[in-house]
Write a protein that holds these residues in place. Structure first.
Motif, PDB file in Angstrom:
ATOM      1  N   CYS A   1       3.612   7.301  -0.559  1.00 26.26           N
ATOM      2  CA  CYS A   1       4.557   6.395  -1.232  1.00 26.26           C
ATOM      3  C   CYS A   1       5.349   7.134  -2.300  1.00 26.26           C
ATOM      4  CB  CYS A   1       3.829   5.225  -1.893  1.00 26.26           C
ATOM      5  SG  CYS A   1       2.929   4.153  -0.754  1.00 26.26           S
TER       6      CYS A   1
ATOM      7  N   LEU B   1       2.612   3.426   6.776  1.00 26.87           N
ATOM      8  CA  LEU B   1       3.361   2.862   5.654  1.00 26.87           C
ATOM      9  C   LEU B   1       4.680   2.262   6.120  1.00 26.87           C
ATOM     10  CD1 LEU B   1       2.749   5.613   2.956  1.00 26.87           C
ATOM     11  CD2 LEU B   1       1.927   3.246   2.870  1.00 26.87           C
TER      12      LEU B   1
ATOM     13  N   ARG C   1       7.907   1.691   0.497  1.00 22.59           N
ATOM     14  CA  ARG C   1       6.528   1.962   0.899  1.00 22.59           C
ATOM     15  C   ARG C   1       5.525   1.477  -0.144  1.00 22.59           C
ATOM     16  NH1 ARG C   1       6.830   8.213   3.202  1.00 22.59           N
ATOM     17  NH2 ARG C   1       7.770   7.735   5.243  1.00 22.59           N
TER      18      ARG C   1
END
Length: 422
Positions: A81, A394, A148
């Motif tokens: 992320c 993700l 994400r």
């Protein structure tokens, strides 16, 4: 149809999903609603900087300390992320050397790793830098991919029993006997939600949401432009080491860089002019740090709106396109318990920064848990987010929650884009 829940969180940005996750991990029955896809407001339209705290080191000790602490936590729990790019603050020949020294001293004082290198070494590390760079400060900045991050938080919340509803705008809030008794949800959900406690985590739209419950939350939103251009190979975040001003940051993605940003007050976070001078200024200012930026083709341009709390901004003298403190750069967040406004089961969380979303969510969840008599402490700082080490997983979560937003649009896979459009 009526939906019963213990806590209703309104707003699917970083703070909203973070709060839903935190409460769900404590065993609380939580429902989150978002009027569009997740991250559709400020979170997904930011420049996506993972702050080291260096940006605030000379002006806001508390904010700087919060940023470096949360920076380290996010690196542990968020995996793909974020982009672990590192960052540098560059001093050009025209910039004030005393400001550089003050920032360095602040970093050292607040535990932010900072290494000073001369201009030649800076260009050895980042060949794209201007010959006008006289020295630089290397700091642990990074890049957040908010689509994400938000999607992974939402998935964690649902894994712990929460309900997450997208395309579910709030159309009305009923207050009876000094408490919110019901919330009308439209869009694809079209039902009434009854909750023991309601959190307004709508960011720049917090004033509009609070007004539905007859509560005054005065916001002062400011718009800022981001410009993404094709530019492969830049590694660290590039910051201009001067008092905060327009066009003082360049954020690397995989094959692009993001140029930012302006700060202009707006009356309505949904209706404002997207002005060409803002875009041009990003090229002009950022090219002073990296000349090769000038003349690059624009891949996409977007504006975000900062969720600024008006009383705080008034206290620091913020104004349009201000510099330094006038820009209101060192902002905290505010948790407003509306019991004092006559609505005992309603609170708003405003302000803050994406880097400190988890800390803000923890503080909000602590407040709700205290009101509801829920035992147990937050564990969001130690439990890794779902799919953190798998970009494809993700991106599938981004698609599931319709969370693909402009900030990291070039990073999210085509698979996620196609699923989100279906």
């Amino acid at each position: 149809m009526t939906h019963q829940t213990t806590v209703l969180v309104i707003g699917g940005g970083g703070t909203g999903v973070g709060t839903a996750r935190d409460l769900a991990m404590r065993g609380v029955d939580v429902t989150l609603v978002e009027r569009s896809g997740l991250a559709g407001g400020t979170t997904g339209r930011s420049h996506g900087l993972l702050h080291s705290g260096a940006r605030y080191a000379e002006s806001d000790p508390e904010g700087a300390a919060e940023c470096i602490e949360e920076n380290q936590i996010i690196r542990e729990i968020a995996g793909e992320c974020i982009g672990d790019s590192g960052g540098i603050f560059v001093q050009l020949s025209e910039d004030d050397p005393e400001y550089f020294e003050a920032k360095l001293e602040g970093c050292q004082e607040h535990g932010i790793p900072a290494e000073v290198i001369d201009g030649d070494e800076a260009r050895d590390r980042v060949p794209e830098l201007s010959e006008d760079v006289v020295r630089a400060m290397v700091v642990p900045d990074g890049v957040i991919y908010p689509s994400r991050l938000v999607a992974a938080n939402a998935a964690s919340a649902e894994n712990h029993g929460a309900t997450v509803l997208t395309h579910a705008p709030v159309e009305g809030i009923t207050v009876s006997d000094g408490a919110v008794s019901s919330v009308e949800i439209g869009g694809e959900v079209n039902e009434t939600i009854e909750a023991d406690y309601v959190i307004n985590a709508t960011g720049a739209w917090a004033g509009e949401c609070a007004a539905l419950a007859g509560v005054d939350v005065e916001m002062q939103p400011t718009k800022g432009v981001m410009v993404s251009v094709d530019y492969e190979g830049l590694e660290p975040v590039i910051n201009r080491c001067r008092v905060p001003d327009d066009g003082d940051i360049i954020i690397p993605h995989q094959t692009q860089v993001v140029l930012g940003t302006t700060s202009v007050a707006v009356d309505d976070p949904d209706e404002f002019d997207e002005e060409q001078w803002e875009v041009q200024k990003m090229f002009e200012e950022c090219a002073d740090m990296m000349p090769a930026i000038e003349g690059r083709d624009i891949d996409r341009t977007w504006w975000g709106v900062r969720p600024l709390y008006a009383p705080d901004e008034a206290g620091r003298g913020s104004k349009d396109s201000g510099k330094g403190n006038e820009r209101g750069i060192s902002r905290g967040f505010f948790l407003l318990d509306h019991e004092q406004d006559g609505v005992e089961n309603f609170a708003s969380v405003v302000g803050g920064k994406l880097t400190t979303y988890r800390m803000m969510a923890e503080a909000t969840a602590d407040h709700v848990a205290d009101v509801l008599g829920v035992e147990g402490e937050s564990t969001t700082a130690t439990e890794q987010l779902p799919g953190a080490d798998d970009p494809e997983e993700l991106d599938s979560l981004v698609a599931k929650y319709r969370a693909r937003q402009p900030t990291d649009q070039d990073v999210i896979s085509d698979l996620g884009e196609q699923a989100a459009d279906d």
